[in-house]
Structures are given as structure tokens and as C-alpha cells.
Scaffold this motif. Structure first.
Motif, PDB file in Angstrom:
ATOM      1  N   ALA A  51       0.825  -1.209   0.000  1.00  0.00           N
ATOM      2  CA  ALA A  51       0.000   0.000   0.000  1.00  0.00           C
ATOM      3  C   ALA A  51       0.860   1.260   0.000  1.00  0.00           C
ATOM      4  O   ALA A  51       1.844   1.343  -0.716  1.00  0.00           O
ATOM      5  N   ALA A  52       0.490   2.225   0.832  1.00  0.00           N
ATOM      6  CA  ALA A  52       1.147   3.532   0.792  1.00  0.00           C
ATOM      7  C   ALA A  52       2.586   3.481   1.249  1.00  0.00           C
ATOM      8  O   ALA A  52       3.363   4.409   0.994  1.00  0.00           O
ATOM      9  N   ALA A  53       2.995   2.427   1.942  1.00  0.00           N
ATOM     10  CA  ALA A  53       4.385   2.329   2.391  1.00  0.00           C
ATOM     11  C   ALA A  53       5.355   2.073   1.248  1.00  0.00           C
ATOM     12  O   ALA A  53       6.557   2.250   1.397  1.00  0.00           O
ATOM     13  N   ASN A  54       4.834   1.637   0.087  1.00  0.00           N
ATOM     14  CA  ASN A  54       5.685   1.388  -1.068  1.00  0.00           C
ATOM     15  C   ASN A  54       6.006   2.703  -1.756  1.00  0.00           C
ATOM     16  O   ASN A  54       5.159   3.572  -1.910  1.00  0.00           O
ATOM     17  N   GLY A  55       7.246   2.841  -2.200  1.00  0.00           N
ATOM     18  CA  GLY A  55       7.646   4.092  -2.825  1.00  0.00           C
ATOM     19  C   GLY A  55       6.979   4.341  -4.157  1.00  0.00           C
ATOM     20  O   GLY A  55       6.855   5.492  -4.588  1.00  0.00           O
ATOM     21  N   ASN A  56       6.541   3.275  -4.881  1.00  0.00           N
ATOM     22  CA  ASN A  56       5.883   3.437  -6.181  1.00  0.00           C
ATOM     23  C   ASN A  56       4.371   3.572  -6.064  1.00  0.00           C
ATOM     24  O   ASN A  56       3.671   3.571  -7.080  1.00  0.00           O
ATOM     25  N   TYR A  57       3.854   3.643  -4.883  1.00  0.00           N
ATOM     26  CA  TYR A  57       2.397   3.716  -4.684  1.00  0.00           C
ATOM     27  C   TYR A  57       1.884   5.081  -5.131  1.00  0.00           C
ATOM     28  O   TYR A  57       2.437   6.120  -4.779  1.00  0.00           O
ATOM     29  N   ARG A  58       0.810   5.069  -5.966  1.00  0.00           N
ATOM     30  CA  ARG A  58       0.215   6.316  -6.413  1.00  0.00           C
ATOM     31  C   ARG A  58      -1.244   6.426  -5.976  1.00  0.00           C
ATOM     32  O   ARG A  58      -1.591   7.205  -5.117  1.00  0.00           O
ATOM     33  N   ASN A  59      -2.086   5.623  -6.632  1.00  0.00           N
ATOM     34  CA  ASN A  59      -3.518   5.682  -6.329  1.00  0.00           C
ATOM     35  C   ASN A  59      -4.117   4.322  -6.001  1.00  0.00           C
ATOM     36  O   ASN A  59      -5.321   4.204  -5.858  1.00  0.00           O
ATOM     37  N   GLY A  60      -3.306   3.300  -5.934  1.00  0.00           N
ATOM     38  CA  GLY A  60      -3.797   1.977  -5.583  1.00  0.00           C
ATOM     39  C   GLY A  60      -4.458   1.223  -6.713  1.00  0.00           C
ATOM     40  O   GLY A  60      -5.116   0.205  -6.479  1.00  0.00           O
ATOM     41  N   TYR A  61      -4.303   1.674  -7.982  1.00  0.00           N
ATOM     42  CA  TYR A  61      -4.984   1.010  -9.098  1.00  0.00           C
ATOM     43  C   TYR A  61      -4.391  -0.360  -9.383  1.00  0.00           C
ATOM     44  O   TYR A  61      -5.103  -1.275  -9.796  1.00  0.00           O
ATOM     45  N   TRP A  62      -3.082  -0.527  -9.174  1.00  0.00           N
ATOM     46  CA  TRP A  62      -2.423  -1.779  -9.500  1.00  0.00           C
ATOM     47  C   TRP A  62      -2.110  -2.607  -8.256  1.00  0.00           C
ATOM     48  O   TRP A  62      -1.268  -3.507  -8.303  1.00  0.00           O
ATOM     49  N   THR A  63      -2.739  -2.327  -7.155  1.00  0.00           N
ATOM     50  CA  THR A  63      -2.560  -3.161  -5.981  1.00  0.00           C
ATOM     51  C   THR A  63      -3.266  -4.496  -6.169  1.00  0.00           C
ATOM     52  O   THR A  63      -4.132  -4.648  -7.048  1.00  0.00           O
ATOM     53  N   ARG A  64      -2.876  -5.462  -5.365  1.00  0.00           N
ATOM     54  CA  ARG A  64      -3.444  -6.799  -5.500  1.00  0.00           C
ATOM     55  C   ARG A  64      -4.953  -6.783  -5.273  1.00  0.00           C
ATOM     56  O   ARG A  64      -5.713  -7.437  -5.993  1.00  0.00           O
ATOM     57  N   GLU A  65      -5.394  -6.002  -4.306  1.00  0.00           N
ATOM     58  CA  GLU A  65      -6.824  -5.955  -4.008  1.00  0.00           C
ATOM     59  C   GLU A  65      -7.607  -5.324  -5.158  1.00  0.00           C
ATOM     60  O   GLU A  65      -8.691  -5.787  -5.523  1.00  0.00           O
ATOM     61  N   ALA A  66      -7.032  -4.239  -5.763  1.00  0.00           N
ATOM     62  CA  ALA A  66      -7.728  -3.580  -6.870  1.00  0.00           C
ATOM     63  C   ALA A  66      -7.811  -4.491  -8.086  1.00  0.00           C
ATOM     64  O   ALA A  66      -8.832  -4.543  -8.786  1.00  0.00           O
ATOM     65  N   ILE A  67      -6.744  -5.246  -8.378  1.00  0.00           N
ATOM     66  CA  ILE A  67      -6.755  -6.158  -9.526  1.00  0.00           C
ATOM     67  C   ILE A  67      -7.788  -7.265  -9.321  1.00  0.00           C
ATOM     68  O   ILE A  67      -8.550  -7.609 -10.231  1.00  0.00           O
ATOM     69  N   GLU A  68      -7.851  -7.839  -8.131  1.00  0.00           N
ATOM     70  CA  GLU A  68      -8.832  -8.887  -7.852  1.00  0.00           C
ATOM     71  C   GLU A  68     -10.256  -8.342  -7.935  1.00  0.00           C
ATOM     72  O   GLU A  68     -11.164  -9.023  -8.422  1.00  0.00           O
ATOM     73  N   GLU A  69     -10.452  -7.119  -7.506  1.00  0.00           N
ATOM     74  CA  GLU A  69     -11.791  -6.521  -7.580  1.00  0.00           C
ATOM     75  C   GLU A  69     -12.219  -6.327  -9.023  1.00  0.00           C
ATOM     76  O   GLU A  69     -13.372  -6.593  -9.382  1.00  0.00           O
ATOM     77  N   ARG A  70     -11.302  -5.862  -9.887  1.00  0.00           N
ATOM     78  CA  ARG A  70     -11.652  -5.678 -11.297  1.00  0.00           C
ATOM     79  C   ARG A  70     -11.935  -7.014 -11.975  1.00  0.00           C
ATOM     80  O   ARG A  70     -12.842  -7.116 -12.809  1.00  0.00           O
ATOM     81  N   LYS A  71     -11.165  -8.056 -11.638  1.00  0.00           N
ATOM     82  CA  LYS A  71     -11.442  -9.374 -12.208  1.00  0.00           C
ATOM     83  C   LYS A  71     -12.828  -9.867 -11.798  1.00  0.00           C
ATOM     84  O   LYS A  71     -13.566 -10.438 -12.617  1.00  0.00           O
TER      85      LYS A  71
END
Length: 273
Positions: A51-71
């Protein structure tokens, strides 16, 4: 061989070492992790920060939870659309092939002077003549009479006797051609007569009439008749469908120094007054 990490300590305040055997034969003195090994010899990595602790985090679109939700949403939409499509297909009325009307038939009334006279198998003679005209694709009574006489001569069985069964079968074949004019009807009549002649010759092959010496001649005649029948079918197809050819040009490449003309071209030179 695995060593106890506690044996590598020098005191109570000294952190435990890894103790794994190295390539040179010694023991690894790196700091051990909670599982007893160092980060090189099997220490569990917590992975990248989430999540936000990652330096490449922007808006959470490519997080694991967001990808599973879109699927999950895509699968839900796909199943919904499939259910709607299946319900529409089930609600459509079943397509049925159009029922064909029985073809016209004839009855041999008598033979006078080698001329066969035909009649209606039923009491309605006017309706019977109308059916025959529709079957032969004409409005002429004379053309119908001429076609029936030709069929009677060509549709004779191997016993050389007039047969209403063979004539009615030939009329059914002509009806299947669905001729729209006398020209198409004449071609369908020729095809029907050629077919019956081929069948008559092939029946003589089965009976071996005349002995084995006639078999090659009968086989050759059968092959020629069948080839003629196929040619007549192809000619009828071209007559109904036309011989016009359409050529579609999708790509035109004109290189430097070249010229191209796209459109109808008249090869004849224009006359100059």
C-alpha cells in the motif's frame, strides 16, 4: 548439516549467527534472522512494502486488491451478459424450414398411334393444368404438352413401357429446379432426361445384359451421361446466377514517378469529329 545458532554465540548479549556451511567449508557468521538463518541462507523476506508504504504507490490502481476486484467485476458482467443473451435466444421462435408443396403429378389415360395422352389424377383439371404450368415455369399449354411428351419418351423404364411413376419423378425433379422461364425449364427438362437415361444404362450394367463384352461400353456411356448431367447443372447455375464478375481493389500502391487511374476505364478511343 545444520548447526544450532546458539552454539555460535560468544555470550548472552551477542546476537546469534547463521551457522550455515559455506562453500569454503567454514561456518557463516552473518546475523541470523528469527528462523535461525541469515538473509542469504534462507531467511524469510517480508517482501516489498504494501500500500502507501511502497515508494511506487500512487492511487492503488495496480494493488493486488484492486486487480482482484476488477477481475471479479468483469466476471460478474460477463456472466450477466451471457444470461441475457441466452434468455434472448431461448425467447426467439424456433425457425422451421418452409414446408414444400407436393409437386404436380400426371396420369396416363391412353396411347393412340404411339402418342400418350395425359390426364389429371384428380377431378380438378383446371387446377392441375395450373400446377403443371407453375412446375414448368411457363404460361403456355403447348409448352406443357410438349414437355410431357418429351418426358414420356425419355422416362421409359428398361422394359420400354410408358411409366407414370418415372414421369412423375421427372416432374418432381424439374419442380426442384424452380424454372422461371421456358429456357430454364428446357434446361431442367434436359437434365432430368439425362439423369433418367444414365440410371437406365446403369441398371443394364447390373443386369449384365449382352454379356461381359458390353460392360465396358455401358460403363463408358454411364460416365458420359453423368458428366453431361453435371455440366447441365453447372450451366443452369450460371444461367440463374449470371456470369458477371466483380473485382474489388483494396490497396493501390503508386510509387514515385508512376501514375494510376482508379475507376471505370473505356479502352476504346474517343471518336474525334
Amino acid at each position: 548439516m545444520r548447526y544450532d545458532a546458539s552454539s555460535m554465540t560468544q555470550g548472552n548479549d551477542t546476537p546469534p549467527c547463521c551457522g550455515a556451511r559455506t562453500l569454503v567449508g567454514g561456518l557463516c557468521a552473518a546475523l541470523a534472522m528469527p528462523n535461525g538463518r541469515c538473509r542469504i541462507h534462507g531467511g524469510a523476506s517480508p517482501g516489498a512494502p504494501r500500500a502507501a508504504a511502497n515508494g511506487n504507490y500512487r492511487n492503488g490502481y495496480w494493488t493486488r486488491e484492486a486487480i482482484e476486484e476488477r477481475k471479479f467485476i468483469r466476471s460478474l458482467v460477463k456472466s450477466t451478459l451471457l444470461d441475457k443473451t441466452m434468455s434472448k435466444i431461448e425467447s426467439l421462435p424456433a425457425r422451421r424450414r418452409p414446408r414444400r408443396t407436393p409437386p404436380a403429378t400426371v396420369r396416363i389415360k391412353g396411347i393412340q398411334g404411339n402418342v400418350v395422352s395425359f390426364g389429371s389424377p384428380g377431378p380438378a383439371d383446371v387446377a392441375w393444368r395450373k400446377q403443371l404450368k407453375a412446375a414448368f415455369g411457363t404460361t403456355s399449354d403447348e409448352f406443357v404438352d410438349m414437355a410431357l411428351q418429351h418426358l414420356e419418351r425419355a422416362a421409359r423404364m428398361p422394359s420400354d413401357a410408358s411409366s407414370a411413376l418415372a414421369i412423375n419423378g421427372a416432374i418432381a425433379m424439374i419442380t426442384a429446379f424452380d424454372p422461371k422461364s421456358e429456357v430454364e425449364s428446357a434446361l431442367a427438362l434436359q437434365a432430368a432426361c439425362t439423369h433418367m437415361a444414365a440410371m437406365a444404362v446403369m441398371s443394364r450394367i447390373g443386369g449384365a445384359g449382352g454379356g461381359p463384352q458390353r460392360l465396358p461400353g455401358l460403363a463408358s456411356a454411364s460416365a458420359k451421361l453423368l458428366r453431361a448431367y453435371c455440366t447441365q447443372i453447372e450451366t443452369y447455375r450460371r444461367l440463374r446466377g449470371g456470369t458477371e464478375q466483380n473485382i474489388r481493389v483494396e490497396h493501390v500502391h503508386v510509387h514515385s514517378g508512376g501514375q494510376a487511374i482508379v475507376g471505370a476505364i473505356n479502352t476504346r478511343a474517343n471518336e474525334i469529329d
